[in-house]
Enzyme design. Structure first.
Site, short mmCIF file in Angstrom:
data_model
loop_
_atom_site.label_atom_id
_atom_site.label_comp_id
_atom_site.label_asym_id
_atom_site.label_seq_id
_atom_site.Cartn_x
_atom_site.Cartn_y
_atom_site.Cartn_z
N GLY A 13 0.80 -1.23 0.00
CA GLY A 13 0.00 0.00 0.00
C GLY A 13 0.83 1.27 0.00
O GLY A 13 0.70 2.13 -0.88
N GLY A 61 12.46 -11.13 -2.71
CA GLY A 61 13.39 -11.62 -1.70
C GLY A 61 12.69 -11.67 -0.37
O GLY A 61 11.49 -11.42 -0.27
N ASN A 89 10.83 -0.20 4.21
CA ASN A 89 9.39 -0.01 4.40
C ASN A 89 8.65 -1.30 4.72
O ASN A 89 7.60 -1.26 5.36
CB ASN A 89 8.84 0.63 3.12
N ALA A 90 9.19 -2.46 4.32
CA ALA A 90 8.47 -3.74 4.54
C ALA A 90 8.18 -3.90 6.03
O ALA A 90 9.05 -3.68 6.87
CB ALA A 90 9.30 -4.91 4.04
N TYR A 154 5.10 -5.20 17.64
CA TYR A 154 5.16 -4.15 16.60
C TYR A 154 5.71 -2.84 17.18
O TYR A 154 6.62 -2.23 16.59
CB TYR A 154 3.75 -3.95 16.05
N ILE A 187 -3.18 5.46 7.84
CA ILE A 187 -3.16 5.84 6.43
C ILE A 187 -4.17 4.99 5.67
O ILE A 187 -4.30 3.80 5.94
CB ILE A 187 -1.73 5.64 5.83
P1 NDP Z 1 1.47 -3.59 3.22
O1 NDP Z 1 1.16 -4.88 3.87
O2 NDP Z 1 0.52 -3.05 2.20
O3 NDP Z 1 2.91 -3.65 2.57
C1 NDP Z 1 4.00 -4.28 3.17
C2 NDP Z 1 4.75 -5.03 2.10
O4 NDP Z 1 5.89 -5.66 2.69
C3 NDP Z 1 3.89 -6.13 1.46
O5 NDP Z 1 3.97 -6.05 0.06
C4 NDP Z 1 4.52 -7.39 2.02
O6 NDP Z 1 4.42 -8.51 1.16
C5 NDP Z 1 5.98 -6.97 2.16
N1 NDP Z 1 6.68 -7.89 3.05
C6 NDP Z 1 6.21 -8.47 4.19
N2 NDP Z 1 7.10 -9.32 4.68
C7 NDP Z 1 8.18 -9.29 3.85
C8 NDP Z 1 9.42 -9.98 3.80
N3 NDP Z 1 9.77 -10.86 4.76
N4 NDP Z 1 10.26 -9.72 2.78
C9 NDP Z 1 9.94 -8.83 1.80
N5 NDP Z 1 8.77 -8.16 1.79
C10 NDP Z 1 7.90 -8.38 2.79
O7 NDP Z 1 1.69 -2.54 4.41
P2 NDP Z 1 1.67 -0.94 4.37
O8 NDP Z 1 2.00 -0.41 3.03
O9 NDP Z 1 0.44 -0.49 5.03
O10 NDP Z 1 2.87 -0.63 5.39
C11 NDP Z 1 4.17 -0.28 4.97
C12 NDP Z 1 4.99 0.13 6.19
O11 NDP Z 1 4.35 1.24 6.82
C13 NDP Z 1 5.09 -0.97 7.25
O12 NDP Z 1 6.38 -0.95 7.81
C14 NDP Z 1 4.05 -0.55 8.29
O13 NDP Z 1 4.39 -1.01 9.56
C15 NDP Z 1 4.16 0.97 8.18
N6 NDP Z 1 2.97 1.67 8.66
C16 NDP Z 1 1.77 1.57 7.97
C17 NDP Z 1 0.65 2.27 8.42
C18 NDP Z 1 -0.66 2.22 7.68
O14 NDP Z 1 -1.61 2.87 8.15
N7 NDP Z 1 -0.78 1.51 6.57
C19 NDP Z 1 0.72 3.09 9.62
C20 NDP Z 1 2.02 3.14 10.24
C21 NDP Z 1 3.09 2.44 9.76
P3 NDP Z 1 3.19 -9.56 1.42
O15 NDP Z 1 1.95 -8.78 1.10
O16 NDP Z 1 3.44 -10.67 0.49
O17 NDP Z 1 3.28 -9.96 2.86
#
Ligand code: NDP
Length: 247
Positions: A13, A61, A89-90, A154, A187
């Protein structure tokens, strides 16, 4: 300048918005995402970007695994170019109240959200310091700042990012590398918008801005910290949360 900018979780996202903002800034974004993703998911993401006029490579990866990060970064550097911007960011959540939290839930979150920062930064740090320019942007969370019941795992990882930034920032600012973080509030990604409407409205009522943030509002902050003229900002965290909580 067209510097290579790696965004982990790049097809998620917020990651998608970050890739777009970095492309708009003239960077060469590269998404690194989970190896377990189905090829059709990756193909659709790439096709959607193409339709927007963007050609963004995706490398798969596992950010929890040091060797996997080494392999992916080596490939990107050989095929796209030296990595000069890294956005860690992951991230995942595995929520449970502490008395119910399993060791597996704890480990998964620590490995994905925190080990990943070491595993990825380690691959690019030497190149950045040797070339005399680099930007590392770590994605934390408002829940790292204020704590959140049900998220000891977390919140611990997201708070750890602040310590990492401040320590590494002191080691590398003289070499032209900055290390900062962003702490987003709620968000409006698909995941958050999928929360039951009444629960979501209760969350929104706690946000002084009276709305969810937009992924683009996080992404523009990433671009800000990655800018050429952001070299005097380091060890810092920027909250982007609509007034929900402050440092
Ligand atoms: P999403 O789940 O949409 O995106 C996270 C991505 O990271 C996914 O595509 C996921 O893949 C990938 N991922 C997870 N595990 C791994 C791994 N071991 N190796 C490689 N890639 C991996 O989350 P958001 O975009 O919402 O969040 C992004 C960041 O922002 C995160 O760190 C989150 O904690 C932080 N955040 C988000 C908020 C929000 O409101 N959305 C608020 C505050 C912080 P897969 O889908 O296959 O698991």
């Amino acid at each position: 300048m067209s510097r290579v900018a790696v965004v982990t979780g790049g097809i998620g996202g917020l990651g998608t918005a970050m890739c777009k903002a970095l492309a708009e800034q003239g960077r060469r974004p590269v998404a690194v995402d989970f190896h377990g993703l189905k090829p059709e998911v990756v193909d659709k993401w790439k096709a959607d970007r193409k339709a927007e006029g963007l050609d963004i490579p995706v490398y798969l990866g596992d950010v929890t695994n040091f060797e996997s990060c080494a392999e992916v970064c080596k490939k990107i550097e050989a095929e796209v170019g030296p990595i000069e911007i890294l956005v860690n960011n992951a991230g995942i959540t595995r929520d449970a109240l502490f008395h119910k939290m399993t060791q597996e839930q704890w480990d998964q979150v620590i490995k994905t959200n925190l080990y990943s920062v070491f595993n990825m930064t380690k691959q690019v740090y030497e190149g950045m310091t040797a070339r005399g320019w680099g930007r590392i942007v770590n994605i934390s969370s408002v829940n790292g700042l204020k704590g959140q019941a049900g998220q000891t795992n977390y919140s611990a990882t997201k708070a750890a990012i602040y310590g990492f930034n401040k320590a590494l920032a002191q080691e590398c600012i003289k070499k032209g590398v900055t290390v900062n973080s962003i702490s987003p509030g709620y968000i409006g990604t698909e995941m958050v918008r999928a929360i039951r409407e009444d629960v979501l409205q209760k969350i929104i009522a706690t946000i002084p801005a009276g709305r969810l943030g937009e992924p683009s509002e996080i992404a523009r902050t990433v671009a800000f910290l990655a800018a050429e003229d952001a070299g005097f900002i380091t060890g810092e965290d920027i909250t982007v949360n609509g007034g929900l909580y402050y440092h």
